[in-house]
Design a protein around this motif. Structure first.
Motif, mmCIF file in Angstrom:
data_model
loop_
_atom_site.group_PDB
_atom_site.id
_atom_site.type_symbol
_atom_site.label_atom_id
_atom_site.label_comp_id
_atom_site.label_asym_id
_atom_site.label_seq_id
_atom_site.Cartn_x
_atom_site.Cartn_y
_atom_site.Cartn_z
ATOM 1 N N ASN A 23 5.570 3.259 3.034
ATOM 2 C CA ASN A 23 6.679 4.218 2.950
ATOM 3 C C ASN A 23 6.877 4.414 4.549
ATOM 4 O OD1 ASN A 23 7.609 4.693 0.227
ATOM 5 N ND2 ASN A 23 5.311 6.102 -0.086
ATOM 6 N N LEU A 24 6.200 3.531 5.508
ATOM 7 C CA LEU A 24 6.494 3.412 7.062
ATOM 8 C C LEU A 24 8.033 4.260 7.098
ATOM 9 C CD1 LEU A 24 4.534 0.497 7.711
ATOM 10 C CD2 LEU A 24 3.922 2.817 7.861
ATOM 11 N N SER A 25 8.209 5.437 8.005
ATOM 12 C CA SER A 25 9.419 5.392 8.576
ATOM 13 C C SER A 25 9.739 5.275 9.916
ATOM 14 C CB SER A 25 9.536 6.741 8.325
ATOM 15 O OG SER A 25 8.532 7.840 9.165
ATOM 16 N N MET A 82 11.691 -3.192 2.782
ATOM 17 C CA MET A 82 10.833 -1.998 1.300
ATOM 18 C C MET A 82 10.160 -1.364 2.718
ATOM 19 S SD MET A 82 12.692 -2.586 -1.077
ATOM 20 C CE MET A 82 11.394 -1.813 -2.176
ATOM 21 N N ASN A 83 10.605 -0.390 3.004
ATOM 22 C CA ASN A 83 10.222 0.741 4.417
ATOM 23 C C ASN A 83 11.284 1.613 3.567
ATOM 24 O OD1 ASN A 83 7.157 0.515 4.472
ATOM 25 N ND2 ASN A 83 8.130 -1.484 5.259
ATOM 26 N N SER A 84 10.860 2.871 4.819
ATOM 27 C CA SER A 84 12.071 3.425 5.158
ATOM 28 C C SER A 84 12.498 3.861 6.343
ATOM 29 C CB SER A 84 11.932 5.438 4.969
ATOM 30 O OG SER A 84 11.153 4.922 3.419
ATOM 31 N N ASN A 142 1.078 -0.797 0.256
ATOM 32 C CA ASN A 142 -0.395 0.095 -0.215
ATOM 33 C C ASN A 142 0.637 1.096 0.069
ATOM 34 O OD1 ASN A 142 -3.143 -0.612 0.105
ATOM 35 N ND2 ASN A 142 -1.915 -1.729 1.314
ATOM 36 N N ASN A 143 0.053 2.348 0.333
ATOM 37 C CA ASN A 143 1.439 3.839 0.791
ATOM 38 C C ASN A 143 1.112 4.589 2.000
ATOM 39 O OD1 ASN A 143 3.057 5.794 -0.636
ATOM 40 N ND2 ASN A 143 1.191 6.862 -0.940
ATOM 41 N N LEU A 144 0.941 3.744 2.547
ATOM 42 C CA LEU A 144 0.913 4.019 4.697
ATOM 43 C C LEU A 144 2.246 4.416 4.490
ATOM 44 C CD1 LEU A 144 -0.499 0.758 5.554
ATOM 45 C CD2 LEU A 144 -1.450 3.017 5.104
ATOM 46 N N THR A 145 2.316 5.870 5.684
ATOM 47 C CA THR A 145 3.291 6.573 5.805
ATOM 48 C C THR A 145 3.448 6.353 7.300
ATOM 49 O OG1 THR A 145 1.631 7.745 5.510
ATOM 50 C CG2 THR A 145 3.384 8.157 3.316
ATOM 51 N N GLY A 146 4.736 7.206 7.838
ATOM 52 C CA GLY A 146 4.645 7.702 9.744
ATOM 53 C C GLY A 146 4.879 6.137 9.709
#
Length: 881
Positions: free
Chosen positions: A508-510, A530-532, A483-487
């Motif tokens: 894009n979890l950080s 494959m996240n941040s 997906n394109n989840l963040t935070g």
């Protein structure tokens, strides 16, 4: 005289040994024949231990534990006597924790008046059913199911002519044709015959025609019956329950089965039957019809939806076409038509099925409006599977399915959350994966299930925003990948004390990995690739954890590896590639006996890889990728000697993973990095490329006969390419480019018929390029910048180029070779000495007594074993290809 005495002594010793194996002294056998029933029962009970694990079904408890000598056995739990209490006529010890061997001289056989005997769900340790069972001439009911009996069913069972019910299912039993014929010929009073999971592979299906016409229940599930079911194979006018599922029946579906007048339950599932269902039936009034996982075709006949008593209809995994008919009655409770070729809409008459608890229409081509009036009336629905259809959602329909526990709408082309979920309070399983759901996860989803949600799968959607704040307390499985989840990963995840699988990969979890995740003893899979994510890997992997797979590939993690990873004794997959992790090679991971995959690619590891610290390091390792680091020194020859999983085939499962999670990896295949969503256990890969390794390639690499890929490119290797690489029959790609290798290309490499990619460029190789097989398919790129090479496909001919031969081996190399082959001069000397002694002994035997039969058998047996091994290895190699 002396020789005769010696024979008698041996015979006496043999009898003494046999006598010692009996459960009670033979001197008591005569008195036991008249042993009172209570004493016989008590002695029988004491011949077993009580172990809860011996009984698999609930309720279970040790009935014999309450038996007391000061009370008459007719009052004991599980014991039934006649009116005068003089004879024991019934014994029911089902699920009674009995554990131990069932002896043929058991005191149970001193109860000749038994009519009912039930020993089901115990553990008799693979005992054979004693032939003395035939002494129970009055027996009407015999149940030995699920009690760990083995061997052939004794023919004496066919002497129990009064039997009304016989159940021997779920053991390790075999019934041969002669016994089967006597059973069906003599037991003419049988009304129930239950032989599930009995090996009946030698029984012909046409013998079923001779079964007793009084049978009301016949269950032959999973009996390895095979062949065609002839149309008139069964003449059972009294049959009510017929289960022939999980066999290998083939041919046309017999229409005569649908003419049995009293049939109530018919199960033909998991066979290989073909053809359509009968278009018309008369007098049939089924309550259960299951014919799933066959090859049935045609349309669904109207009578299927017109039987007033039909409660269960399972026809999934066939090839039925056209539309679903109109339901005329509301008795149906379980309906599964999944994995067919049905199309059209769901009939509106589904709303009549108010008793429906399970509805599965998955993997068809149906158009379904979820939220329409028909679903709002299914208040008893517990399972709803509409996955892999064309589903649309009515935004205006808000209704409750108060009993819904399982909802699967995966691959259904939906773009929003079903709003009726807001009123669903008992949901345990939710799958909305592989759709086009866009936007943030709604807050009300956190209220769904009210602490009951067990499994949630939203992977492969278009979700955005922060990771949702769910009630994690009851969750065991979380899938939000792709997906394109963040935070950040919320701290509430620490409430998930039962969490087994957490897959948040490809988002894009950080921020950092919560430390609580590695403190859990329940967690099995941690997939955050494959996240941040940044920071260090948590250092507190607790002892006794159950972690099987850790994938942190493609983040920004740094620092050294925590040595507490050695506490992960169940670890199979460790992928830390493409991070910023530093430190020395983690030699202490070699103690992990189950580790299959170790990927450290593209990090900042450095230094030499020394000798292993454990005796047999990495015994199950199949994939090791330490490329793109700063390792130096010699290649770790000692480690290559113990990679046993790359030497011998021992694969029980096709893919890495389990029923809930299939491991995915980003690995190099044929020179290209590819992400595999499922990784086959047959992948065996070594990638040490892009480091600073020096020295020679080890000859022991030829022992790893299951290797599919080998990459030593971009190092500083010198010396010759080992000819032992020609032993790697499964090798598909070999990359030794950008080194300083010299000498000729070994001609043995031309025997590798599976080789698809060969890269030897930028070395110092000389001589003629081998020809034949795969070598005829490689182009110039495989050999560029080797000025001494000649022959096809290069334009340089070999007329004026003398091949450079490797020098003769030195004494040190001879010793290494001896070590590799396992033979030194000491071993050879010992072998000659032992051979001389053995030869002298055999010669004496041949001269003294002629050709000994035992020696001939020994030689023939050895030849037989060698032949089987050759066939087995050939079969496995052929199957692998």
């Amino acid at each position: 005289m002396g020789r005769s005495t010696w024979k008698y002594q041996v015979f006496f010793l043999f009898c003494l040994i046999l006598h010692s194996q009996l459960p009670f002294p033979s001197s008591l056998s005569s008195s036991l024949s008249s042993m009172p029933p209570c004493s016989a029962l008590l002695h029988f009970s004491k011949s077993f231990s009580l172990d809860k694990s011996a009984s698999a079904y609930d309720p279970s408890y040790p009935k014999t534990a309450s038996w007391q000598e000061d009370k008459h056995c007719c009052t004991w739990d599980g014991v039934e006597c006649d009116k005068n209490k003089s004879h024991v006529v019934g014994l029911d010890l089902t699920s009674s924790w009995l554990m131990g061997h069932f002896h043929s001289n058991s005191t149970l056989f001193f109860l000749p008046n038994l009519r009912r005997l039930n020993l089901a769900d115990n553990n008799f340790n693979f005992s054979r059913i004693p032939s003395e069972i035939g002494n129970f001439k009055s027996l009407t009911h015999l149940n030995l199911s699920n009690s760990v009996f083995s061997g052939q069913i004794p023919f004496e069972i066919s002497q129990l002519s009064s039997l009304v019910s016989l159940a021997l299912s779920w053991n390790e039993l075999l019934i041969e044709t002669p016994v089967w014929k006597r059973v069906i010929g003599n037991l003419t009073q049988l009304r129930e015959l239950i032989l599930d999971r009995t090996n009946m592979s030698s029984i012909r299906p046409n013998s079923l025609m001779n079964l007793s016409s009084s049978l009301t229940t016949l269950s032959l599930r999973y009996c390895d019956l095979r062949g065609k079911l002839e149309n008139n194979i069964l003449f059972l006018p009294s049959i009510q329950t017929l289960d022939l599922s999980d066999n290998s029946f083939n041919g046309l579906l017999p229409s005569s089965l649908f003419n049995l007048p009293n049939l109530s339950t018919l199960d033909l599932g998991y066979n290989q039957l073909v053809g359509p269902l009968p278009s018309h039936v008369s007098g049939l009034n089924l309550s259960v019809l299951s014919s799933s996982s066959n090859f049935l075709n045609g349309t669904l006949p109207s009578w299927l939806f017109s039987m007033p008593s039909l409660e269960t209809l399972y026809l999934y995994s066939n090839q039925f076409v056209d539309e679903i008919g109109e339901f005329k009655y509301n008795s149906l409770k379980n309906l599964d038509l999944g994995y067919n070729k049905l199309h059209g809409s769901i009939p509106r008459s589904v709303s009549r099925l108010v008793n429906l608890t399970s509805l599965s229409l998955s993997s068809n081509n149906l158009s379904i409006m979820l939220g329409s009036e028909m679903f709002s009336k299914l208040k008893n629905l517990e399972t709803l599977d509409l996955s892999n259809n064309l589903v649309s959602i009515n935004d205006n329909a808000i209704y409750a399915l108060p009993n819904l526990q399982y909802l699967d709408l995966a691959y259904s082309n939906i773009s929003e959350f079903p709003i009726f979920l807001r009123l669903t309070t008992n949901l345990r399983y939710l799958s909305l994966s592989n759709n086009q759901i866009y936007g943030q996860v709604p807050r009300w989803l956190g209220d769904v299930g009210m602490n009951s949600l067990y499994y949630v799968d939203l992977h492969d959607n278009l979700l955005q925003g922060p990771f949702p704040s769910l009630d994690f307390s009851s969750l065991h499985f979380i899938f939000f990948s792709k997906n394109n989840l963040t935070g950040e990963i919320p701290s509430l995840i620490c409430d998930a004390i039962h969490l087994e699988v957490l897959d948040l990969s490809h988002n894009n979890l950080s921020d950092m990995i919560p430390k609580c995740l590695v403190n859990s003893t329940a967690l099995s899979v941690l997939a955050l690739q494959m996240n941040s994510l940044h920071g260090t890997i948590p250092t507190t992997f607790v002892k006794g954890n159950n972690i099987r797979s850790i994938n942190l590939y493609g983040n920004q993690l740094e620092g050294p590896l925590p040595q507490s990873l050695a506490n992960c004794t169940y670890l199979e997959v460790l992928d830390l590639g493409n991070n910023k992790i530093n430190g020395a090679f983690p030699y202490w991971l070699g103690s992990l006996q189950k580790l299959q995959v170790l990927v450290l690619r593209s990090n900042r590891f450095q230094g030499c890889i020394g000798n292993p610290m454990t005796k047999f390091p990495f015994p199950n390792l199949r994939i090791i990728d330490i490329s793109n680091n700063q390792f130096n020194g010699s290649l770790p020859i000692t480690y290559f000697e113990y990679l046993k999983a790359m030497m011998n085939v021992d694969v029980s499962e096709l893919y890495m993973g389990d029923n809930y999670y299939q491991d995915s990896l980003n690995i190099m295949i044929n020179g290209h990095y590819i992400e595999l969503e499922k990784v086959q256990n047959i992948f065996t890969i070594i990638d040490f490329s892009n480091n600073s390794f020096s020295g020679e390639m080890p000859k022991t690499i030829g022992r790893l006969k299951l290797l599919i890929g080998l990459n030593f490119s971009y190092n500083n290797l010198i010396g010759y390419i080992p000819s032992s690489i020609g032993n790697l029959d499964e090798l598909e790609w070999l990359d030794l480019s950008f080194n300083k290798l010299s000498g000729e290309i070994p001609s043995q490499l031309a025997d590798l018929t599976t080789l698809e990619v060969l890269k030897l460029s930028h070395n110092q190789l000389t001589g003629h390029i081998p020809s034949g097989n795969q070598f005829n398919t490689f182009n110039n790129d495989s050999y560029t910048e080797n000025l001494g090479l000649c022959g096809f496909p290069l334009s340089r001919t070999c007329d004026n180029h003398e091949a450079k031969q490797p020098p003769p081996p030195t004494l040190q190399q001879d010793e290494n070779l001896e070590h590799e082959n396992g033979f030194g001069w000491q071993a050879v000397s010992i072998g000659y000495a032992c051979g001389t002694i053995f030869g002298t002994f055999v010669g004496y035997l041949m001269f003294k007594i002629g050709k000994p039969k035992c020696l001939v058998r020994m030689v023939k047996l050895e030849q037989h074993i060698m032949l089987r091994r050759l066939k087995k290895n050939g079969h496995k190699r052929g199957g692998r290809r």
